[in-house]
Scaffold this motif. Sequence first.
Motif, PDB file in Angstrom:
ATOM      1  N   GLU A 162       0.778  -1.141  -0.034  1.00 51.67           N
ATOM      2  CA  GLU A 162      -0.040  -0.023   0.108  1.00 51.67           C
ATOM      3  C   GLU A 162       1.043   1.233  -0.005  1.00 51.67           C
ATOM      4  OE1 GLU A 162      -4.044  -1.378   2.521  1.00 51.67           O
ATOM      5  OE2 GLU A 162      -2.270  -0.965   3.426  1.00 51.67           O
ATOM      6  N   GLU A 163       2.162   1.479   0.756  1.00 55.56           N
ATOM      7  CA  GLU A 163       2.952   2.351   0.716  1.00 55.56           C
ATOM      8  C   GLU A 163       3.508   2.657  -0.583  1.00 55.56           C
ATOM      9  OE1 GLU A 163       5.529   1.747   4.096  1.00 55.56           O
ATOM     10  OE2 GLU A 163       4.179   2.329   5.638  1.00 55.56           O
ATOM     11  N   ASN A 164       3.771   1.622  -1.154  1.00 53.16           N
ATOM     12  CA  ASN A 164       4.587   1.711  -2.522  1.00 53.16           C
ATOM     13  C   ASN A 164       3.424   2.289  -3.588  1.00 53.16           C
ATOM     14  OD1 ASN A 164       7.119   0.827  -1.792  1.00 53.16           O
ATOM     15  ND2 ASN A 164       6.450  -1.441  -1.930  1.00 53.16           N
ATOM     16  N   LEU A 165       2.384   1.726  -3.579  1.00 53.38           N
ATOM     17  CA  LEU A 165       1.315   2.310  -4.479  1.00 53.38           C
ATOM     18  C   LEU A 165       0.761   3.517  -4.178  1.00 53.38           C
ATOM     19  CD1 LEU A 165      -0.779  -1.022  -4.986  1.00 53.38           C
ATOM     20  CD2 LEU A 165       0.793   0.107  -6.719  1.00 53.38           C
ATOM     21  N   GLY A 166       0.865   4.147  -2.636  1.00 54.57           N
ATOM     22  CA  GLY A 166       0.131   5.175  -2.251  1.00 54.57           C
ATOM     23  C   GLY A 166      -1.439   5.448  -2.157  1.00 54.57           C
ATOM     24  N   VAL A 167      -1.922   4.135  -1.954  1.00 55.84           N
ATOM     25  CA  VAL A 167      -3.416   3.984  -1.970  1.00 55.84           C
ATOM     26  C   VAL A 167      -3.470   2.863  -0.843  1.00 55.84           C
ATOM     27  CG1 VAL A 167      -3.755   4.408  -4.300  1.00 55.84           C
ATOM     28  CG2 VAL A 167      -3.497   2.143  -3.476  1.00 55.84           C
ATOM     29  N   SER A 168      -4.983   2.817  -0.039  1.00 57.75           N
ATOM     30  CA  SER A 168      -5.189   1.736   0.621  1.00 57.75           C
ATOM     31  C   SER A 168      -6.192   0.600  -0.127  1.00 57.75           C
ATOM     32  CB  SER A 168      -6.164   2.351   1.582  1.00 57.75           C
ATOM     33  OG  SER A 168      -5.558   3.264   2.724  1.00 57.75           O
ATOM     34  N   LEU A 169      -5.461  -0.294   0.092  1.00 61.33           N
ATOM     35  CA  LEU A 169      -6.377  -1.735  -0.683  1.00 61.33           C
ATOM     36  C   LEU A 169      -7.366  -2.158  -0.038  1.00 61.33           C
ATOM     37  CD1 LEU A 169      -2.877  -3.161  -2.235  1.00 61.33           C
ATOM     38  CD2 LEU A 169      -4.501  -1.681  -3.222  1.00 61.33           C
ATOM     39  N   PHE A 170      -7.290  -2.259   1.245  1.00 58.69           N
ATOM     40  CA  PHE A 170      -8.500  -2.835   2.317  1.00 58.69           C
ATOM     41  C   PHE A 170      -8.880  -1.928   3.198  1.00 58.69           C
ATOM     42  CE2 PHE A 170      -5.350  -6.310   1.131  1.00 58.69           C
ATOM     43  CZ  PHE A 170      -6.243  -7.161   0.366  1.00 58.69           C
ATOM     44  N   VAL A 171     -10.337  -2.237   3.482  1.00 54.70           N
ATOM     45  CA  VAL A 171     -10.869  -1.568   4.480  1.00 54.70           C
ATOM     46  C   VAL A 171     -10.832  -2.770   5.858  1.00 54.70           C
ATOM     47  CG1 VAL A 171     -13.152  -0.606   5.542  1.00 54.70           C
ATOM     48  CG2 VAL A 171     -12.421  -0.282   3.049  1.00 54.70           C
ATOM     49  N   ARG A 172     -10.483  -2.390   6.658  1.00 57.81           N
ATOM     50  CA  ARG A 172     -10.222  -3.312   7.932  1.00 57.81           C
ATOM     51  C   ARG A 172     -11.526  -3.015   8.618  1.00 57.81           C
ATOM     52  NH1 ARG A 172      -5.668  -1.903   4.993  1.00 57.81           N
ATOM     53  NH2 ARG A 172      -3.748  -3.155   5.649  1.00 57.81           N
ATOM     54  N   GLN A 173     -12.075  -4.268   8.802  1.00 53.34           N
ATOM     55  CA  GLN A 173     -13.315  -4.457   9.560  1.00 53.34           C
ATOM     56  C   GLN A 173     -13.188  -5.505  10.850  1.00 53.34           C
ATOM     57  OE1 GLN A 173     -15.537  -6.199   6.243  1.00 53.34           O
ATOM     58  NE2 GLN A 173     -16.126  -4.206   5.720  1.00 53.34           N
ATOM     59  N   GLU A 174     -14.094  -5.609  11.425  1.00 47.78           N
ATOM     60  CA  GLU A 174     -14.135  -6.552  12.741  1.00 47.78           C
ATOM     61  C   GLU A 174     -13.988  -7.930  12.601  1.00 47.78           C
ATOM     62  OE1 GLU A 174     -16.552  -7.241  17.036  1.00 47.78           O
ATOM     63  OE2 GLU A 174     -17.428  -5.621  15.479  1.00 47.78           O
ATOM     64  N   HIS A 175     -14.552  -8.239  11.432  1.00 47.55           N
ATOM     65  CA  HIS A 175     -14.398  -9.957  11.269  1.00 47.55           C
ATOM     66  C   HIS A 175     -13.825 -10.097   9.810  1.00 47.55           C
ATOM     67  CE1 HIS A 175     -16.786 -10.576  14.809  1.00 47.55           C
ATOM     68  NE2 HIS A 175     -17.855  -9.699  14.344  1.00 47.55           N
ATOM     69  N   GLY A 176     -13.037  -9.272   9.602  1.00 49.52           N
ATOM     70  CA  GLY A 176     -12.090  -9.517   8.294  1.00 49.52           C
ATOM     71  C   GLY A 176     -11.787  -7.991   7.774  1.00 49.52           C
TER      72      GLY A 176
END
Length: 349
Positions: free
Chosen positions: A92-106
């Motif tokens: 993600e740091e290399n791309l400069g974007v967030s790839l995932f939304v962290r949720q409580e169950h995944g």
Amino acid sequence: MAGTRIESPPTRAKMMLQNATRRERLPASPTGPGEVLRAASQEGGAKGWMDTIYLRQLETFIQVAECASFSRAAELLYLTQPAVSLQVKSLEENLGVSLFVRQEHGVSLTDAGKQFLPYARDIVNAYHEALQAMARVQDLEEGEIRLAASTIPGEFFLPRAIGQFKQKYPGIRVKLEISDTRKALESLVSGLVELAVVGYREEQALVDFIPLAADELILIAPASSPLAVGNDVDWQDLVQEEFILREPGSGTRQAAEEVLAARGRTVKDLKLGLELGSTQAIITAVAAELGLGIVSRWAAAPYIALGQIKEIRSAGFPVSRTLHLATRRAGRLSPVARVLAEFLQHISP
């Protein structure tokens, strides 16, 4: 010797393929592997990101996306969960974007993650396909080799040798360029071909020569010539005849000039009637009673047997010479070229 099987040592590509992560083939994006690198470089908005992304990071990202879970992905990849989290974070740091939304169950993919996923799959698939292709080349299951040759080895030695090579390695394509020695070596030095087989060793700083096979240059005359057969003919009788020689740059021509030089003479001392660009043309001209010729015994033998021409022994003829395999001194041979070079050294002419 002819029956010797030349085995290649384990290759880097093959070992990389064997050691690569064993996983199901990933569904490709509609763009196909050919567009992956260019398209992916446009998606992240991160300049030069391909310099820092590692294959393992892509595989980890894909696994997390498919599992929708860091912990489950870690189990399948035989990694700890912190290691998986670190690889995704680095990506993600290399791309400069967030790839995932962290949720409580995944986790779930962001819009950027959804766009990047098919490209990541294509990159990983293309990598494994490339390793498989290189392994096939290393194993000589497929491939191509370009070589150059002067006339005599190109027409009389290499066709049979290449035929034997193709029997062992039917998936290899062989492209043979036939010219004279000088042009064959020029093609080698310029990198147009990987190997050359020539009838004369022309010293060059950039070329290594390996002896391959023996040949003889003979003096031939028309069948009706009054010159004697079987006994040495006096040089003074020869210089009264017209000669037909190969063009300058030919290995046959160079060898003939050396024979003359050993007797203190040059081509200028001969009555040079024709200069022709092929051995076959010389034999045809001699049979047509246009003069004497200097050619390879391999080329002349069938015509002597048919009585169309005859061999004259005189003035240092016949003269032995060696056909040579030539390679670039500083060059690194491809797997196919290396095995063909070894093969040529182990067969009998």
